[in-house]
Motif scaffolding. Structure first.
Motif: not given
Ligand code: ADP
Ligand code: ADP
Length: 231
Positions: A29-52
């Motif tokens: 709760d209240g944490e700032f978490m950065v998802l980092v990694g090269p293009s195509g490592c599924a950062k966006s997919t992971t975030l979009r699953m959190v977003a629904g």
């Protein structure tokens, strides 16, 4: 309380591509978490699953104490800031900021108060009557951040929000976002932030913790200090 927990999350796209493999991540709760990694490592997919915005193929997502796998995006207590700003082009900045609150039937005075507060903090008060086409990229991104802020979400989700800005603006927006996180914490209403980037400097300077993804799997989760400066 809005801790975000990913428990053995998997994503298999319709074409059979297995993009995310058993991702486990406990974001406080209240944490700032950065998802980092090269293009195509599924950062966006992971975030979009959190977003629904993307369905979860297997595993559990909880936000706060609530299992959210099948909860629609608008009921997750999240607000997302996109790389391309995603502002409504035919609306002024003020209308872009107000729109979500109006559809949520917030009272007019409350909407005006929240818009004024966000505008002041982001220094966009003078821009409120402009449309996106009449603003620079940096100004549009401040409006986009304001649009997320006025909803007072428990969780902010950022998908490469600065990658369309030039280097100088990136630095000032980075500080703006970090400051927003700190201000919310100081005000006693902390927001959890999940921030996707391929930029190591952003990861190093913004995150309370950093999660390194590679080919859809978690490689390491630790403080920036331990990830980047270990001797
Ligand atoms: P990142 O955000 O780290 O650049 P993405 O989450 O966009 O990565 O993509 C992760 C992987 O999933 C990539 O190999 C990408 O090509 C693939 N991918 C993304 N969206 C889809 C989709 N709709 N269908 C199939 N594969 C996809
Ligand atoms: P981003 O910068 O958001 O990762 P991309 O260009 O990777 O943008 O993807 C743009 C859109 O195309 C996204 O909605 C993503 O889900 C989709 N996409 C990405 N890769 C693939 C793929 N291999 N097959 C189908 N759709 C994809």
């Amino acid at each position: 309380m809005a801790q975000v927990k990913l428990h053995n999350i998997n994503k298999i796209y319709d074409n059979g591509f297995h993009a995310v493999h058993d991702v486990c991540l406990d974001i406080k709760d209240g944490e700032f978490m950065v998802l980092v990694g090269p293009s195509g490592c599924a950062k966006s997919t992971t975030l979009r699953m959190v977003a629904g915005l993307e369905s979860i193929s297997a595993g559990d997502l909880t936000i706060g104490d609530k299992l959210c796998n099948d909860v629609p995006p608008k009921d997750r207590g999240i607000a997302m800031v996109f790389q391309n700003y995603a502002l409504y082009p035919h609306m002024t900045a003020r209308e872009n900021l107000s729109f979500g609150l109006e559809t949520a039937n917030k009272p007019k005075e409350e909407i005006e108060k929240r818009v004024a507060e966000a505008a002041e903090l982001l220094e966009i008060t003078e821009l409120l009557d402009r449309k996106p086409g009449q603003m620079s990229g940096g100004q549009c991104q401040r409006v986009a951040l304001g649009r997320a802020m006025v909803r007072k979400p428990e969780v902010f989700l950022f998908d490469e929000p600065l990658s369309n800005l030039d280097a100088k603006l990136r630095v000032s927006m980075r500080m703006r976002i970090s400051r927003l996180h700190q201000q919310l914490k100081d005000s006693g209403r902390p927001a959890t932030m999940i921030y996707v980037t391929h930029d190591q400097i952003e990861a190093m300077t913004m995150g309370d913790r950093v999660c390194i993804l590679n080919k859809g799997a978690v490689m390491q989760v630790d403080t920036p200090m331990n990830v980047y400066h270990r001797p």
